[in-house]
Design an enzyme around this catalytic site. Structure first.
Site, PDB file in Angstrom:
ATOM      1  N   ARG A 226       0.837  -1.197   0.000  1.00  0.00           N
ATOM      2  CA  ARG A 226       0.000   0.000   0.000  1.00  0.00           C
ATOM      3  C   ARG A 226       0.874   1.250   0.000  1.00  0.00           C
ATOM      4  NH1 ARG A 226      -4.546  -1.889   4.521  1.00  0.00           N
ATOM      5  NH2 ARG A 226      -5.935  -2.950   3.052  1.00  0.00           N
ATOM      6  N   HIS A 227       0.234   2.396  -0.269  1.00  0.00           N
ATOM      7  CA  HIS A 227       0.942   3.663  -0.289  1.00  0.00           C
ATOM      8  C   HIS A 227       1.607   3.905   1.059  1.00  0.00           C
ATOM      9  CE1 HIS A 227       1.173   8.164  -0.115  1.00  0.00           C
ATOM     10  NE2 HIS A 227       1.675   7.949  -1.327  1.00  0.00           N
ATOM     11  N   SER A 228       2.871   4.334   1.039  1.00  0.00           N
ATOM     12  CA  SER A 228       3.629   4.474   2.288  1.00  0.00           C
ATOM     13  C   SER A 228       2.991   5.477   3.242  1.00  0.00           C
ATOM     14  CB  SER A 228       5.063   4.901   1.981  1.00  0.00           C
ATOM     15  OG  SER A 228       5.716   3.926   1.194  1.00  0.00           O
ATOM     16  N   GLY A 229       2.306   6.483   2.708  1.00  0.00           N
ATOM     17  CA  GLY A 229       1.626   7.461   3.554  1.00  0.00           C
ATOM     18  C   GLY A 229       0.171   7.119   3.798  1.00  0.00           C
ATOM     19  N   MET A 230      -0.276   5.956   3.270  1.00  0.00           N
ATOM     20  CA  MET A 230      -1.669   5.499   3.407  1.00  0.00           C
ATOM     21  C   MET A 230      -2.648   6.584   2.946  1.00  0.00           C
ATOM     22  SD  MET A 230      -1.582   2.364   4.543  1.00  0.00           S
ATOM     23  CE  MET A 230      -3.006   1.894   5.524  1.00  0.00           C
TER      24      MET A 230
END
Length: 390
Positions: A226-230
């Site tokens: 998933r995107h590292s910054g969610m």
């Protein structure tokens, strides 16, 4: 004319960092003389076979090999003589090594004030970590990369690609290019240095964004695929019927395209997914809906329909698939050379595309010490003499 015609580079490179920097210079026309110790650079025989490792062959095209024992006075004097004829010297030894050999930047620049002394280091020559030895995995650990990689409930994980070593080599190439440009104006050489550790901090932009953009929101340090910054959903690697597929949406247009391509137009009107922030808040539900659709279709079908809908996506290709990737071959990024011991082997082409400096044919990595006699004779002005290589 190639970009670096008439530039002579001495490469005291090891493993990936220094050799990749030297390879880029060689591919753009520089004469790269690889200085190896008796017995050869460590990567040369990593395969534990009597032939050069594939990794060595990949990273040393268009270079010549000269063997010098820098632990001897004769070897050091020969290197200093070579340095007087060179434009660039690359080294990525462990901290303090080049100084112990009495070949530090001061001595080199004293012999040739126009020399660019380029140092690839793990942590640089200053700061509290400067004394530490460094390899790709240890810098991944120290830089935050390993902490940001892996599943939320799993251990920190190194990246599969040796991106730290290569990031250091690429940045060192940039620093050398800048120093050569500056020398055109000043006539002076200089010391340039790149810390692998320094180059990773900017790459943590998404993770650091998650930390600073939402100070009150507790995010996992590792977010898997998933995107590292969610902050984005869908943003993941999803299972297909015959493998895996990466899909990312960064706009409402992309989200509508996903819903259409997957045959689920009703998802657009689902209140859980109305806006980007809603999808990020309901990321588990997004991934459940996505996976339910992707599992029933092949990678090729999904790529066809998602691309037609303008959605960024790509199949997860295996290393075996990448080894014969048609796109890389057509662009010349995978090229083939004839190696005297390994036969026909694939090697990297040059990713730097200059319209007025085309990359010419690639030669296979040199055999150990293949050019020692010729290069040393040229510097001394004497007839070539046999120099032992081991």
């Amino acid at each position: 004319m190639s970009a670096f015609d008439d530039i002579r580079v001495l490469e005291l490179g090891q493993i990936y960092n220094g050799p990749y920097c030297g390879l880029l210079l060689a591919q753009l026309g520089a004469e790269v003389i690889k200085i190896e110790p008796p017995g050869g650079e460590q990567l040369r025989f990593r395969s534990h076979q009597p032939v050069e490792s594939h990794e060595f062959v990949m990273l040393n095209s268009n270079k010549v090999s000269v063997v010098l024992d820098l632990k001897t006075d004769a070897g050091r004097h020969a290197l200093l003589d070579l340095a007087e004829t060179a434009d660039v010297l690359i080294e990525n030894f462990a901290p303090g090594t080049i100084e112990r050999l009495q070949l530090g930047p001061e001595q080199l620049l004293e012999h040739n004030p126009r020399l660019i002394v380029a140092r690839g280091k793990g942590y640089g020559s200053t700061g509290p970590y400067a004394h530490m030895s460094a390899m790709d995995i240890t810098v991944q650990a120290m830089s935050g990369s390993a902490a940001a990689t892996g599943m939320p409930d799993g251990p920190p994980t190194k990246a599969g690609a040796a991106f730290v070593d290569f990031s250091g080599g690429i940045h060192l190439f940039g620093a050398i290019s800048a120093a050569l440009f500056q020398r055109e104006r000043t006539g002076r050489g200089q010391l340039v240095e790149v810390s692998m550790h320094d180059t990773i901090y900017p790459m943590l932009a998404s993770s650091l964004g998650g930390l600073h953009n939402n100070p009150d929101r507790k995010l996992p340090e590792r977010t898997g695929n998933r995107h590292s910054g969610m902050a984005l959903a869908p943003y993941n690697i999803y299972e297909a019927s015959d493998g895996w597929l990466a899909i990312i949406c960064i706009s409402e247009r992309h989200w509508r395209g996903v819903a259409t391509a997957l045959g689920r137009p009703e998802l657009v009107d689902d209140p859980r997914f109305s806006k980007e922030s809603d999808r990020a808040a309901n990321i588990d539900a997004v991934d459940e809906e996505m996976s339910a659709c992707t599992k029933t279709r092949t990678r090729a079908e999904l790529v066809r329909d998602l691309q037609a809908a303008g959605v960024p996506c790509a199949p997860v290709k295996s290393i075996r698939e990448i080894d014969t990737d048609e796109h890389l071959i057509e662009r010349g990024m995978i090229r083939y050379v004839e190696h005297p011991a390994r036969g026909r082997v694939p090697v990297p082409g040059c990713p730097l595309r200059l319209s007025d400096s085309p990359v010419g044919p690639l030669r296979a990595a040199p055999l150990l010490g293949q050019s020692t006699e010729e290069i040393l004779a040229e510097v001394s002005g004497e007839e070539p003499q046999h120099v032992p290589t081991a």
